[in-house]
Design a protein around this motif. Structure first.
Motif, PDB file in Angstrom:
ATOM      1  N   GLN A 265       0.850  -1.191   0.000  1.00 47.74           N
ATOM      2  CA  GLN A 265       0.000   0.000   0.000  1.00 47.74           C
ATOM      3  C   GLN A 265       0.885   1.241   0.000  1.00 47.74           C
ATOM      4  N   ILE A 266       0.541   2.214  -0.842  1.00 47.62           N
ATOM      5  CA  ILE A 266       1.319   3.450  -0.917  1.00 47.62           C
ATOM      6  C   ILE A 266       0.444   4.617  -0.463  1.00 47.62           C
ATOM      7  N   TYR A 267       1.019   5.461   0.404  1.00 45.40           N
ATOM      8  CA  TYR A 267       0.321   6.644   0.903  1.00 45.40           C
ATOM      9  C   TYR A 267       1.095   7.891   0.493  1.00 45.40           C
ATOM     10  N   ALA A 268       0.391   9.005   0.420  1.00 42.68           N
ATOM     11  CA  ALA A 268       0.992  10.299   0.111  1.00 42.68           C
ATOM     12  C   ALA A 268       0.789  11.224   1.306  1.00 42.68           C
ATOM     13  N   HIS A 284       5.419   3.805   1.957  1.00 42.43           N
ATOM     14  CA  HIS A 284       5.078   2.458   1.521  1.00 42.43           C
ATOM     15  C   HIS A 284       4.874   1.569   2.739  1.00 42.43           C
ATOM     16  N   VAL A 285       3.788   0.818   2.729  1.00 46.49           N
ATOM     17  CA  VAL A 285       3.531  -0.161   3.784  1.00 46.49           C
ATOM     18  C   VAL A 285       3.449  -1.536   3.126  1.00 46.49           C
ATOM     19  N   MET A 286       4.435  -2.375   3.448  1.00 43.38           N
ATOM     20  CA  MET A 286       4.504  -3.728   2.909  1.00 43.38           C
ATOM     21  C   MET A 286       4.037  -4.721   3.983  1.00 43.38           C
ATOM     22  N   GLU A 287       3.172  -5.634   3.606  1.00 42.35           N
ATOM     23  CA  GLU A 287       2.770  -6.708   4.512  1.00 42.35           C
ATOM     24  C   GLU A 287       3.354  -8.012   3.977  1.00 42.35           C
ATOM     25  N   LYS A 288       4.254  -8.597   4.736  1.00 40.42           N
ATOM     26  CA  LYS A 288       4.925  -9.831   4.326  1.00 40.42           C
ATOM     27  C   LYS A 288       3.916 -10.977   4.232  1.00 40.42           C
TER      28      LYS A 288
END
Length: 291
Positions: A265-268, A284-288
Motif C-alpha cells: 500500500q502506498i500513501y501520500a 510504503h507499507v509492505m505486509e509480508k
C-alpha cells in the motif's frame, strides 16, 4: 563516476564501505536533533498514521532500523510497543542512549533496546544480540533509506537491504518505509522546508542540488540552514546527500524484495495516494506474506 567525487556526502575520514554515516562528525547529529525536536513535537498526523496501522494489525514488537536520535522509538515506547532501535551512526545513537538514560525512572524504558547495526548485514546484526528474533513491524521513515547511495550504478546494495528488512519480519509483519517525492524535486529543483514528520520551531532553509550523470539523476544534495536564534551560534549549516528514488522504480524494488504474495500500500503524506496531487513524501507499507 561516484557521487562522492562530485558531492562530498560524508565527513573526511569516514570509510566508504557500508552504509555511510553522514552524521559522523557530530555537527549534523546535533543540528538534526534541533531540527526534529523532541517526541512531543511529532506531527499528530504522523503519529496517528503509524500507531493506528500498527494497532490495526496487532503489532507489538517493532524494529526501528533508522532510529537516529531515538525520537520515533520513544514515541512507540510511550505507546506501549516493545521497541528495538538500531542505527549505523554511533553519533546519532549517543543521543538515543542519552534519552533512554534520562527516562530511566520510567519502567517502560527498561526494555528499550538500542544497538548499532548496518542495513547490509541487518539480520546477522540482530541475531548477534537477539538470537531467533523476528518482528511484527520494521520502520524506516523520515527519508532515511535514501541515505544509502548507489555506489555500483545498479542499486544492488539497496535491493539487498530491502530483502534484509523483509527477513527481519515475522510472516504477516509490516514494513513502513518512505522517501521524499524525488520525481517532483528533480522536475522543480526545490524541496519544501517543512517536513510532515517534524514540527520544527526554528526557521529552516533547504537548498537543493541535483547531480545528473549521463542523463540520469544520481544524487540529491540538501544543504540545511537552521537558525536557532542562539547568540553567537544561531545558524547551523550542514549537508545531507540522498539517492533520488523515483516512485515507480522504488515500488518495483519493494515488490521484488517481498515477493508476489506480499501486500503493498502506498500513501501520500499519510493520506490515500489519490488525495494528494504533489506530496512531499511517499510512504510504503509492505505486509509480508503469511506463508
Amino acid at each position: 563516476m561516484s557521487a562522492d567525487q562530485v558531492f562530498h556526502s560524508r565527513s573526511e575520514g569516514i570509510p566508504s564501505e557500508g552504509v555511510k554515516d553522514q552524521y559522523a562528525d557530530g555537527k549534523a547529529a546535533r543540528t538534526w536533533n534541533k531540527f526534529i525536536g523532541d517526541s512531543t513535537q511529532r506531527t499528530q498526523n504522523y503519529k496517528n498514521f503509524l500507531i493506528g496501522l500498527l494497532r490495526k494489525h496487532g503489532c507489538v514488537s517493532v524494529l526501528d532500523i533508522a532510529c537516529g536520535t531515538g525520537i520515533d522509538s520513544m514515541m512507540l515506547v510511550d505507546e506501549g510497543f516493545k521497541v528495538v532501535s538500531v542505527d549505523a551512526s554511533d553519533k546519532m545513537l549517543k543521543h538515543a542512549l542519552k534519552a533512554r538514560w534520562e527516562k530511566r525512572k520510567d519502567a517502560k524504558y527498561d526494555e528499550w533496546i538500542i544497538e548499532e547495526a548496518n542495513w547490509e548485514t541487518l539480520p546477522r546484526d540482530i541475531q548477534s544480540f537477539l538470537p531467533g528474533t523476528k518482528f511484527d513491524a520494521v520502520i524506516c521513515l523520515g527519508n532515511s533509506f535514501a541515505h544509502l547511495l548507489d555506489e555500483y550504478g545498479d542499486q544492488r546494495v539497496q535491493k539487498m537491504c530491502l530483502q534484509n528488512f523483509a527477513e527481519c519480519l515475522k510472516p504477516g509483519g509490516l514494513l513502513f518505509i518512505d522517501h521524499r517525492n524525488y520525481d517532483a524535486m528533480i522536475d522543480s529543483g526545490a524541496t519544501p522546508g517543512h517536513s510532515i514528520y517534524y514540527n520544527c520551531k526554528y526557521p529552516v532553509d533547504i537548498k537543493t542540488s541535483v547531480l545528473v550523470v549521463r542523463g540520469k539523476p544520481e544524487l540529491v544534495a540538501l544543504d540545511y540552514c537552521i537558525d536557532t536564534g542562539e547568540e553567537g551560534n544561531g545558524k547551523s549549516d550542514f549537508r545531507l546527500c540522498y539517492y533520488p528514488h523515483k516512485l515507480d522504480t522504488f515500488t518495483k524494488m519493494l515488490d521484488k524484495a517481498f515477493g508476489s504474495r506480499a501486500k503493498h500500500q502506498i500513501y501520500a503524506d499519510f493520506k490515500p495516494l489519490a488525495d494528494v496531487p504533489v506530496p512531499g513524501f511517499y510512504i510504503h507499507v509492505m505486509e509480508k506474506a503469511r506463508n
